[in-house]
Write a protein that holds these residues in place. Structure first.
Motif, PDB file in Angstrom:
ATOM      1  N   ILE B  71       0.896  -1.300   0.088  1.00 26.56           N
ATOM      2  CA  ILE B  71       0.059   0.022   0.113  1.00 26.56           C
ATOM      3  C   ILE B  71       0.902   1.363  -0.061  1.00 26.56           C
ATOM      4  N   GLY B  72       0.481   2.337  -0.508  1.00 27.67           N
ATOM      5  CA  GLY B  72       1.094   3.380  -0.869  1.00 27.67           C
ATOM      6  C   GLY B  72       0.851   4.508  -0.010  1.00 27.67           C
ATOM      7  N   LEU B  73       1.602   5.594   0.467  1.00 25.98           N
ATOM      8  CA  LEU B  73       1.598   6.609   1.139  1.00 25.98           C
ATOM      9  C   LEU B  73       2.178   7.773   0.701  1.00 25.98           C
ATOM     10  N   LEU B  74       1.266   8.705   0.530  1.00 27.99           N
ATOM     11  CA  LEU B  74       1.686   9.994  -0.192  1.00 27.99           C
ATOM     12  C   LEU B  74       2.008  11.036   0.893  1.00 27.99           C
ATOM     13  N   TYR B  75       3.226  11.514   0.778  1.00 31.60           N
ATOM     14  CA  TYR B  75       3.282  12.840   1.613  1.00 31.60           C
ATOM     15  C   TYR B  75       3.963  13.972   0.944  1.00 31.60           C
ATOM     16  N   SER B  76       3.536  15.184   1.461  1.00 31.79           N
ATOM     17  CA  SER B  76       4.489  16.328   0.947  1.00 31.79           C
ATOM     18  C   SER B  76       4.695  16.909   2.308  1.00 31.79           C
ATOM     19  N   ASN B  77       4.932  18.115   2.582  1.00 32.05           N
ATOM     20  CA  ASN B  77       5.328  18.470   3.872  1.00 32.05           C
ATOM     21  C   ASN B  77       4.465  19.350   4.827  1.00 32.05           C
ATOM     22  N   PRO B  78       3.975  18.372   5.656  1.00 33.40           N
ATOM     23  CA  PRO B  78       3.164  19.315   6.543  1.00 33.40           C
ATOM     24  C   PRO B  78       4.106  19.682   7.422  1.00 33.40           C
ATOM     25  N   SER B  79       3.518  20.127   8.739  1.00 33.60           N
ATOM     26  CA  SER B  79       4.263  20.235   9.855  1.00 33.60           C
ATOM     27  C   SER B  79       5.359  19.023   9.980  1.00 33.60           C
ATOM     28  N   ALA B  80       6.533  19.189  10.298  1.00 32.40           N
ATOM     29  CA  ALA B  80       7.278  18.173  10.700  1.00 32.40           C
ATOM     30  C   ALA B  80       6.920  17.199  11.548  1.00 32.40           C
ATOM     31  N   VAL B 128      -4.102   3.295  -1.404  1.00 33.91           N
ATOM     32  CA  VAL B 128      -2.969   4.440  -0.834  1.00 33.91           C
ATOM     33  C   VAL B 128      -3.744   5.200   0.136  1.00 33.91           C
ATOM     34  N   ILE B 129      -2.710   5.721   1.088  1.00 34.17           N
ATOM     35  CA  ILE B 129      -3.265   6.544   2.112  1.00 34.17           C
ATOM     36  C   ILE B 129      -2.811   7.856   1.829  1.00 34.17           C
ATOM     37  N   LEU B 130      -3.939   8.643   1.961  1.00 33.42           N
ATOM     38  CA  LEU B 130      -3.595  10.123   1.799  1.00 33.42           C
ATOM     39  C   LEU B 130      -4.009  11.125   2.725  1.00 33.42           C
ATOM     40  N   PRO B 131      -2.892  11.539   3.343  1.00 31.39           N
ATOM     41  CA  PRO B 131      -2.836  12.380   4.363  1.00 31.39           C
ATOM     42  C   PRO B 131      -3.419  13.633   4.161  1.00 31.39           C
ATOM     43  N   ALA B 132      -3.916  14.652   5.066  1.00 30.09           N
ATOM     44  CA  ALA B 132      -4.433  15.848   4.887  1.00 30.09           C
ATOM     45  C   ALA B 132      -4.525  16.594   3.777  1.00 30.09           C
ATOM     46  N   ARG B 145      -9.103   6.356  -8.507  1.00 26.11           N
ATOM     47  CA  ARG B 145     -10.496   5.625  -8.651  1.00 26.11           C
ATOM     48  C   ARG B 145     -10.078   5.185  -9.951  1.00 26.11           C
ATOM     49  N   GLU B 146      -9.725   5.805 -11.062  1.00 28.24           N
ATOM     50  CA  GLU B 146      -9.723   5.148 -12.233  1.00 28.24           C
ATOM     51  C   GLU B 146      -8.771   3.584 -12.428  1.00 28.24           C
ATOM     52  N   ALA B 147      -7.783   3.818 -11.671  1.00 25.63           N
ATOM     53  CA  ALA B 147      -6.830   2.849 -11.524  1.00 25.63           C
ATOM     54  C   ALA B 147      -7.219   1.581 -10.858  1.00 25.63           C
ATOM     55  N   GLY B 148      -8.637   1.632 -10.072  1.00 27.12           N
ATOM     56  CA  GLY B 148      -9.152   0.757  -9.315  1.00 27.12           C
ATOM     57  C   GLY B 148      -8.201   0.427  -7.833  1.00 27.12           C
ATOM     58  N   VAL B 149      -7.855   1.556  -7.606  1.00 28.46           N
ATOM     59  CA  VAL B 149      -6.862   1.565  -6.410  1.00 28.46           C
ATOM     60  C   VAL B 149      -7.781   2.137  -5.063  1.00 28.46           C
ATOM     61  N   VAL B 150      -7.844   1.483  -4.092  1.00 29.83           N
ATOM     62  CA  VAL B 150      -8.420   2.126  -3.102  1.00 29.83           C
ATOM     63  C   VAL B 150      -7.810   3.356  -2.384  1.00 29.83           C
ATOM     64  N   SER B 316      -8.877  -3.083   0.260  1.00 24.87           N
ATOM     65  CA  SER B 316      -8.447  -3.537  -0.886  1.00 24.87           C
ATOM     66  C   SER B 316      -8.586  -5.037  -1.168  1.00 24.87           C
ATOM     67  N   ARG B 317      -8.665  -5.586  -0.004  1.00 25.70           N
ATOM     68  CA  ARG B 317      -8.909  -7.216   0.025  1.00 25.70           C
ATOM     69  C   ARG B 317     -10.536  -7.362  -0.299  1.00 25.70           C
ATOM     70  N   ASP B 318     -11.251  -6.770   0.284  1.00 23.18           N
ATOM     71  CA  ASP B 318     -12.707  -6.894   0.039  1.00 23.18           C
ATOM     72  C   ASP B 318     -13.009  -6.550  -1.441  1.00 23.18           C
ATOM     73  N   GLN B 319     -12.484  -5.483  -1.832  1.00 21.61           N
ATOM     74  CA  GLN B 319     -12.664  -4.932  -3.274  1.00 21.61           C
ATOM     75  C   GLN B 319     -12.413  -5.898  -4.253  1.00 21.61           C
ATOM     76  N   SER B 320     -11.602  -6.709  -4.009  1.00 20.21           N
ATOM     77  CA  SER B 320     -11.236  -7.679  -5.328  1.00 20.21           C
ATOM     78  C   SER B 320     -12.139  -8.877  -5.172  1.00 20.21           C
ATOM     79  N   ARG B 321     -12.895  -8.937  -4.027  1.00 18.86           N
ATOM     80  CA  ARG B 321     -14.021 -10.134  -3.955  1.00 18.86           C
ATOM     81  C   ARG B 321     -15.438  -9.423  -4.690  1.00 18.86           C
ATOM     82  N   ARG B 322     -16.023  -8.749  -3.824  1.00 19.73           N
ATOM     83  CA  ARG B 322     -17.316  -8.461  -4.459  1.00 19.73           C
ATOM     84  C   ARG B 322     -17.112  -6.740  -4.554  1.00 19.73           C
TER      85      ARG B 322
END
Lengths: 349, 349
Positions: B71-80, B128-132, B145-150, B316-322
């Motif tokens: 799973i992915g995690l995107l970060y920029s530079n919020p408060s350190a 993917v986890i998207l912080p603030a 969404r288009e790539a089917g990624v949660v 992501s596990r559930d999505q692949s099932r139903r």
DNA sequence: GGGCTTTTTAATAGCGCTAACATCATTTTG
DNA sequence: CAAAATGATGTTAGCGCTATTAAAAAGCCC
């Protein structure tokens, strides 16, 4: 289209190989910069990589390399700004060099440290990066050594005789900052020391004292203890500023303490840098978050982390081949960053 | 002994299986809590795991699962401070649940964000986890969404209608803090807003205003803009304190700005909390690093990151099932932390 | 207790990649 | 000009784990 194929979403080496009309192995060689691939072939592969947007799968790589390329990182809780910069640097380096970072947390207690090291070793890492406080723990280093894991200390004052090191020249940097203050005309200069258990603190103090002795006319040092926390900086500054003959400049061993000194100055109604100059060390995000922005020493934390990663990777590779290990001590360049918190000595213009 | 066997240093599932006298697959089942293993068998396996100090190899796992669990995690530079806490939480969760974190950095520009998301998708992450800040980018979410990624948003003010969310109740927390100040007798209360592009800022403001209106006798709000930086807090506080009738308390939308307000107060020679109460939000390390320590709202950042990780994994596990996906909005509890920076309204005792 | 379903376990085939060896072209040399 | 020495590339066999399928053991009905 909507039905998610089990595919990882991924272009594999195989696809690249087919696209470039070469074998899978050739692609691997190109990706790892192994010599012995014709330039034309290499370019063809690179082209295919670009075209397909291929990026190697770190998990598979780590697996195939059988642990080489898996490296550990131990952290406790240094200044928050430092940690995130450090992690970011390490993470970056890991991505670039295809290493797999295993990150372990521990607190400063010796037990917790041992446990974390144990987990790292059990996890089969080839090397471990030890940032500042842990880099000076004999126990940690001994345990690593015994397990045949390469250790590398980051951000210590001296190199140790038993570990590779990546660091900056704390002594020289402190010297430069002190000279900067002296050149601004300051002669009574307060210095706030860092935590005593870190050799970097010592180097910074020595650098300060050395440069003070060189000043002409002679300068007057006022050294106060501190422990790298904001509060200790605040308190040390309070002590300095309540002296009968207070300093005209304060040089704190890190930015957190400098920020504390800034607060103490403001509290007493002093203008910075009009009445008092304040200098920090490290150039953490805090340095530009406070007002006025701090004159400080930029410590290339992220780059140090990256360098450490690269080094540990290379060393762990070398170690498995020959046993000829000479200790590496890599010094990264620092930089004096002059901002708004330092200025001419009062009543001098 | 000294010669390093190519072995990763590792105990493998095979060893455990042999030790426990079962097949390799049974061990796998136990490790993954798959139902359908006799209790006695399970215990035997657990015993062997303990005895051998086995810990599963994340790389192999990720590989075998073919990307699920990456799973992915995107970060920029919020408060350190926020970043490192967040990373730590996510890293912890990843270790516990056996996920492989792929961490991508980007700056706040939309292009850089898209590029990072692209890399994540190419890397074959399942979620993917998207912080603030990124959690509110329509483009990012659409691409995912288009790539089917949660995707899962962390730390936003509202949940969005198209993403799962893990967050805290900013509105309620701001309400509580405001009530705390009112109960201390404050009636002229300054509020420093957060960055306008984050919905959490809005919720905090609304919570403040709502509680102000409930006060009896009526309270007097003074709202100043800010952008979550120390400097903006400092400046907003300066504006508030130079009013003809300055507030007796300042509530900043985060700790950085509260620290700025503290500095502004000290600069004007005000005692905190004697002359002015200051409250922050988030309980970042900064809150206890300044003097006096800040009364603030503890936001369980690390726990939120961990929860997000778990959630994205499960989804992501559930999505692949139903395909039956209902949006999840997980609210984590916050806590009002009363420290030394807030006190009775001046002249009230 | 035979035929049947239901647990539980074992065996096999990869996931994407790399190390080590095998195989071809090319040279270089006696 | 054949034999050995180089390159440059292709093959094969795993790394440690999980899905999937096949097999065995255990329960259940009448």
């Amino acid at each position: 289209m909507s039905r998610t194929k089990k595919r990882t979403g991924g272009v594999t080496m195989d696809h690249v190989a087919r696209e470039a009309g070469v074998s899978l192995m050739t692609v691997s060689r190109v990706m790892n910069n192994v010599p012995g691939v014709k330039d034309s072939t290499r370019e063809a592969v690179m082209g295919a990589v670009k075209a397909l947007g291929y990026s190697p799968n770190a998990a598979a790589r780590s697996l195939a390399r059988n642990g080489a390329g898996r490296i550990g990182l131990l952290y406790s809780n240094p200044s928050a700004g430092y940690l995130s910069q450090f992690l970011v640097g390490a993470l970056d380096g890991a991505q670039t060099s295809g290493a797999l970072l295993v990150i372990e947390k521990c607190d400063t207690s010796s037990d917790s440290e041992s446990a974390a090291i144990g987990r790292l070793i059990a996890g089969g890492v080839a090397g471990v990066i030890l940032p500042a406080p842990h880099a000076e723990s004999d126990r940690a280093i001994a345990a690593l050594r015994e397990a045949g894991v390469v250790a590398i200390a980051v951000g210590t004052g001296h190199p140790r005789p038993d570990t590779h090191a990546v660091r900056m020249d704390d002594f020289a940097a402190a010297t430069e900052m002190t000279r900067h203050l002296i050149e601004l005309g300051h002669r009574r200069i307060g210095f706030i020391k860092g935590a005593v258990n870190q050799t970097a603190s010592v180097e910074r103090l020595l650098g300060f004292e050395t440069e003070i002795r060189r000043a002409e006319p002679p300068a007057d040092p006022l050294v106060e203890p501190g422990d790298f926390t904001y509060r200790s900086g605040f308190e040390a500054a309070e002590r300095l500023l309540t002296l009968d003959d207070p300093p005209t400049a304060i040089f704190a061993s890190n930015d957190d303490m400098a920020a504390g000194a800034l607060a103490a100055a403001h509290r007493r109604g002093l203008d910075v840098p009009g009445d008092l100059s304040v200098a920090g060390f490290d150039d953490t995000p805090l340095a530009t978050a406070v007002w006025p922005e701090l004159t400080t020493i930029r410590q290339p934390v992220a780059r140090m982390a990256e360098a450490a990663l690269r080094l540990v990777l290379q060393e762990s590779r070398d170690q498995s081949r020959r046993d000829a290990r000479s200790l590496i001590d890599q010094l990264l360049p620092h930089q004096l960053i002059v901002r708004a918190s330092t200025g001419q000595v009062p009543g001098n213009s």
